[in-house]
Design an enzyme around this catalytic site. Structure first.
Site, PDB file in Angstrom:
ATOM      1  N   HIS A 468      -8.797 -63.176 162.584  1.00 16.86           N
ATOM      2  CA  HIS A 468      -8.459 -62.451 163.814  1.00 16.86           C
ATOM      3  C   HIS A 468      -7.062 -61.828 163.702  1.00 16.86           C
ATOM      4  O   HIS A 468      -6.884 -60.621 163.932  1.00 16.86           O
ATOM      5  CB  HIS A 468      -8.520 -63.427 165.000  1.00 16.86           C
ATOM      6  CG  HIS A 468      -8.167 -62.816 166.319  1.00 16.86           C
ATOM      7  ND1 HIS A 468      -9.115 -62.473 167.262  1.00 16.86           N
ATOM      8  CD2 HIS A 468      -6.972 -62.484 166.871  1.00 16.86           C
ATOM      9  CE1 HIS A 468      -8.513 -61.959 168.324  1.00 16.86           C
ATOM     10  NE2 HIS A 468      -7.213 -61.957 168.110  1.00 16.86           N
ATOM     11  N   GLU A 469      -6.073 -62.649 163.359  1.00 20.25           N
ATOM     12  CA  GLU A 469      -4.702 -62.135 163.274  1.00 20.25           C
ATOM     13  C   GLU A 469      -4.564 -61.118 162.141  1.00 20.25           C
ATOM     14  O   GLU A 469      -3.787 -60.163 162.247  1.00 20.25           O
ATOM     15  CB  GLU A 469      -3.707 -63.285 163.094  1.00 20.25           C
ATOM     16  CG  GLU A 469      -3.670 -64.278 164.251  1.00 20.25           C
ATOM     17  CD  GLU A 469      -3.481 -63.629 165.614  1.00 20.25           C
ATOM     18  OE1 GLU A 469      -2.833 -62.560 165.696  1.00 20.25           O
ATOM     19  OE2 GLU A 469      -3.999 -64.182 166.602  1.00 20.25           O
ATOM     20  N   HIS A 472      -5.463 -57.753 163.479  1.00 17.62           N
ATOM     21  CA  HIS A 472      -4.311 -57.109 164.130  1.00 17.62           C
ATOM     22  C   HIS A 472      -3.370 -56.526 163.079  1.00 17.62           C
ATOM     23  O   HIS A 472      -2.868 -55.405 163.218  1.00 17.62           O
ATOM     24  CB  HIS A 472      -3.536 -58.140 164.957  1.00 17.62           C
ATOM     25  CG  HIS A 472      -4.156 -58.482 166.270  1.00 17.62           C
ATOM     26  ND1 HIS A 472      -4.540 -57.535 167.187  1.00 17.62           N
ATOM     27  CD2 HIS A 472      -4.439 -59.694 166.832  1.00 17.62           C
ATOM     28  CE1 HIS A 472      -5.039 -58.140 168.260  1.00 17.62           C
ATOM     29  NE2 HIS A 472      -4.996 -59.443 168.066  1.00 17.62           N
ATOM     30  N   HIS A 475      -4.627 -53.325 161.580  1.00 18.66           N
ATOM     31  CA  HIS A 475      -4.487 -52.230 162.539  1.00 18.66           C
ATOM     32  C   HIS A 475      -3.080 -51.633 162.431  1.00 18.66           C
ATOM     33  O   HIS A 475      -2.888 -50.414 162.541  1.00 18.66           O
ATOM     34  CB  HIS A 475      -4.731 -52.781 163.946  1.00 18.66           C
ATOM     35  CG  HIS A 475      -5.131 -51.750 164.943  1.00 18.66           C
ATOM     36  ND1 HIS A 475      -5.391 -52.056 166.263  1.00 18.66           N
ATOM     37  CD2 HIS A 475      -5.330 -50.412 164.855  1.00 18.66           C
ATOM     38  CE1 HIS A 475      -5.724 -50.969 166.915  1.00 18.66           C
ATOM     39  NE2 HIS A 475      -5.690 -49.952 166.084  1.00 18.66           N
TER      40      HIS A 475
END
Length: 681
Positions: A468-469, A472, A475
């Protein structure tokens, strides 16, 4: 030279000390005030090159330096760093509040937008100008002069209260310890957890086993400890952190009250009814009503599944565990026992296969295969010996970006997991030379460190958090945008910023990924296919309960910042009770103080925006469905389109346009419901 002012490359974590903060940040504030004065003079043209670009350069230096201070306050919250951060926080808050209310700056941006040169600007530059005009209005630039000082004072106080909320929570978390002297109370706990607890006790000069409220200690107790007394003790301590039951100076209740009062006052100064309306202006969602309808519709679909989940758990606890009353501190324990009984495996069994280096190798392979880059170890000074550093390159060896990876929990590190930006990709000019500034990110988790001579092992949930991190981080790091204001995660609507992170979580459920990223801590054998099939069968175990829990948090947050009047008699806890009566299937004890530790909305930027997780889940599930439809999670054509239209696009266009460009249509909730087992495939 003050190392905090060294912008020649990576942050100088080998040299920066708390003593550098006040002089360094003060100098940058002084320089920026002079720059603003110069750029707002009538002699400077209202153009991108003469005005917007130089202002961006100046503000970036301050933001980068202050970002380092904020980061160190989060990951190394010792008294010296706390004092340094809080000492300059009001000054920095005041500067940005002044900036947001500067009518001369506002006029320049409006003039650029109205000029004949505006259509000739790049798409990214036009979007930045549009965002600036919007943000000036939200920062009180159009307020009457007599109201601006009050608006500015509110901004400063809210920044201080946010920091105070986090500090109270960290201090209250660290203040609790349960020393177990009777070895019988360790029954059911994994060996590595017991060993870590013994080492923690020895470090304090105590005999026995020390358990704390940090996740690597707290979660295994709630999940595996046969001792109901131990589970109840830790549950109560965790549920009442930073509340009236502990030291008054750590009680977040008055902090929450004041934050809510100030947010409401700030919104009304701007001409809105409440903070939720202000919060939604820069988001994808159009109105509070639209979000409430979305949450309640999803809640109505999920609640029957949640009720079935809890009824089955109560019956199992009664029949198999002799627990006639299922208390909240029994839920994690009973759920784990039920999982083992139903699917014939335990999370602890799975954890033995997720060794740190193997997990990182597998994660990097996913990123490399999906996005056509290469990840390699790199070197840079860091804030702790456990921190690792990596670089991302093109196949030809060109640097794309770099990131720090801080995986382990520490008592000086705030809880949870998060990504933050250290340096943002942008085109920079030095005289006649121009170059691309490469992005740098911080990835932070709170996983259990290695115990004894064995490598660290992670639960499947930990692995999902890491993916998940990383989403980020990607991105931020894989953007192709060259203007700071919309590069990477900058300028992306808050309710879309979770799309890449939640998208990456899907790869934690692909056999071809897990087969390559697992190695048993003792034997080195990969995860057996039979065990993976059991995990997959259990993937949606209690998904109904998990969904309504997220909806509970989202509704509470949105209603707290919209209908709720903090000056009225109705208490925050009463509102939470009403929300739970509507959507929840688990009602915690009366003494539970969930709001006092809800950092996302009181200290983390998610106020009136916690719904973003569920909305972005709809988007990410729908995006991953494109790979499912292609028949391959690593389909190159689909992967390139996802990179081009969503990851690399940054905030250059509305997130909904990014989604439409990738999917060719509007978002649908079907994929999310299917992934959660709430509709059939």
């Amino acid at each position: 030279m003050n190392p905090i002012l060294d912008f020649s490359g990576l942050p100088r974590f080998d040299l920066i000390t708390p003593a550098d903060v006040q002089p360094g940040i003060s100098q940058l504030l002084q320089e920026n005030r002079k720059l603003v004065e110069k750029l707002t003079s009538t002699s400077v043209a209202a153009s991108w090159n003469d005005f917007a670009a130089p202002l961006t350069d100046g503000i970036e230096r301050l933001s980068r330096a202050w970002g380092i201070v904020g980061h160190l306050h989060s990951v190394n919250d010792i008294p010296q760093w706390r004092e340094a951060y809080n000492g300059m926080l009001p000054e920095v808050s005041r500067f940005f509040a002044e900036l947001g209310q500067n009518l001369k700056l506002f006029a320049k941006y409006k003039a650029i937008r109205a000029s004949k040169d505006y259509p000739a600007l790049s798409q990214a530059q036009r979007k930045i100008i549009d965002n600036e005009v919007r943000d000036f209005r939200l920062s009180g630039a159009e307020l009457p002069e007599e109201k601006k000082p009050r608006f500015q004072a509110i901004s400063e106080e809210l920044a201080s209260l946010s920091a105070k909320f986090s500090e109270n929570l960290l201090d209250a978390t660290n203040a609790f310890a349960e020393i177990v002297s009777d070895e019988a109370e360790l029954a059911g706990l994994p060996d590595d957890v017991c060993q870590a607890a013994r080492e923690a006790a020895e470090k304090d000069g105590k005999t026995g086993w020390k358990f704390t409220l940090l996740m690597p200690s707290y979660m295994p107790v709630m999940q595996y400890a046969d001792s109901r007394r131990l589970r109840a003790a830790l549950y109560r301590a965790y549920a009442t952190r930073a509340a009236e039951f502990g030291p008054a100076e750590l009680d977040n209740t008055p902090v929450i009250q004041r934050i809510l009062e100030l947010r409401r006052e700030e919104a009304q100064l701007l001409g809105y009814n409440n903070h939720a309306e202000v919060s939604l202006v820069p988001k994808m969602a159009e109105s509070v009503t639209q979000v409430l309808d979305f949450l309640r519709d999803l809640g109505a679909k999920a609640k029957p599944f949640a009720q079935k989940d809890i009824e089955e758990l109560r019956q199992f606890a009664k029949d198999q565990l002799q627990l006639d009353t299922l208390e909240p501190w029994d839920i994690g324990y009973a759920s784990e026992k039920m999982l083992q009984a139903r699917y014939a495996f335990s999370e602890q069994e799975v954890k033995q296969y997720f060794t740190e280096d193997k997990v990182l190798t597998g994660l990097f392979h996913v990123v490399e295969t999906l996005f056509g880059v290469r990840l390699k170890p790199d070197n840079a000074p860091a804030w702790h010996d456990d921190v690792r550093f990596f670089r991302i390159e093109t196949p030809a060896g060109e640097l794309v970006g770099q990131f720090y990876l801080d995986l382990y929990a520490r008592d000086t590190k705030r809880g949870g997991a998060w990504m933050d930006d250290a340096i943002t990709r942008r085109r920079v000019f030095s005289g006649s030379m121009e170059s691309i500034q490469k992005p740098v990110a911080y990835l932070n988790c709170n996983f259990p460190p290695p115990v004894g001579s064995k490598p660290a092992t992670f639960t499947h949930d930990d692995v999902t958090t890491l993916f998940h991190e990383t989403g980020h981080g990607l991105h931020h790091l894989l953007t192709r945008v060259e203007e700071l204001g919309v590069s990477g995660i900058h300028g992306v609507e808050w309710d879309a910023v979770e799309l890449p992170s939640q998208f990456m979580e899907n790869y934690c459920w692909e056999w071809q990924v897990l087969e390559q990223m697992t190695a048993h801590v003792d034997s080195g054998a990969p995860l057996p296919r039979e065990l993976f099939d059991k995990m997959l069968a259990a993937k949606n175990f209690q998904s109904g309960m998990q969904t309504v829990r997220q909806i509970e948090f989202s509704l509470f947050d949105l209603l707290l910042h919209s209908d709720f009047d903090p000056s009225a008699q109705k208490a925050v806890l009463e509102l939470l009770k009403e929300v739970r009566d509507e959507v929840a299937v688990i009602i915690p004890p009366e003494w539970h103080r969930f709001p006092n530790s809800f950092s996302h909305i009181f200290a983390g930027g998610y106020s009136a925006g916690y719904f973003s997780y569920k909305w972005a889940e709809v988007l990410s599930a729908d995006c991953y469905a494109a790979f499912e439809e292609a028949g391959n999670p690593f389909d190159q054509i689909t992967g390139k389109r996802f990179l081009d239209e969503i990851i690399a696009a940054g905030g250059t266009r509305p997130a909904l346009d990014n989604f439409r460009a990738f999917r060719g249509r509007e978002p649908k909730v079907d994929a999310l419901l299917r992934h959660n087992g709430m509709i059939s495939a």
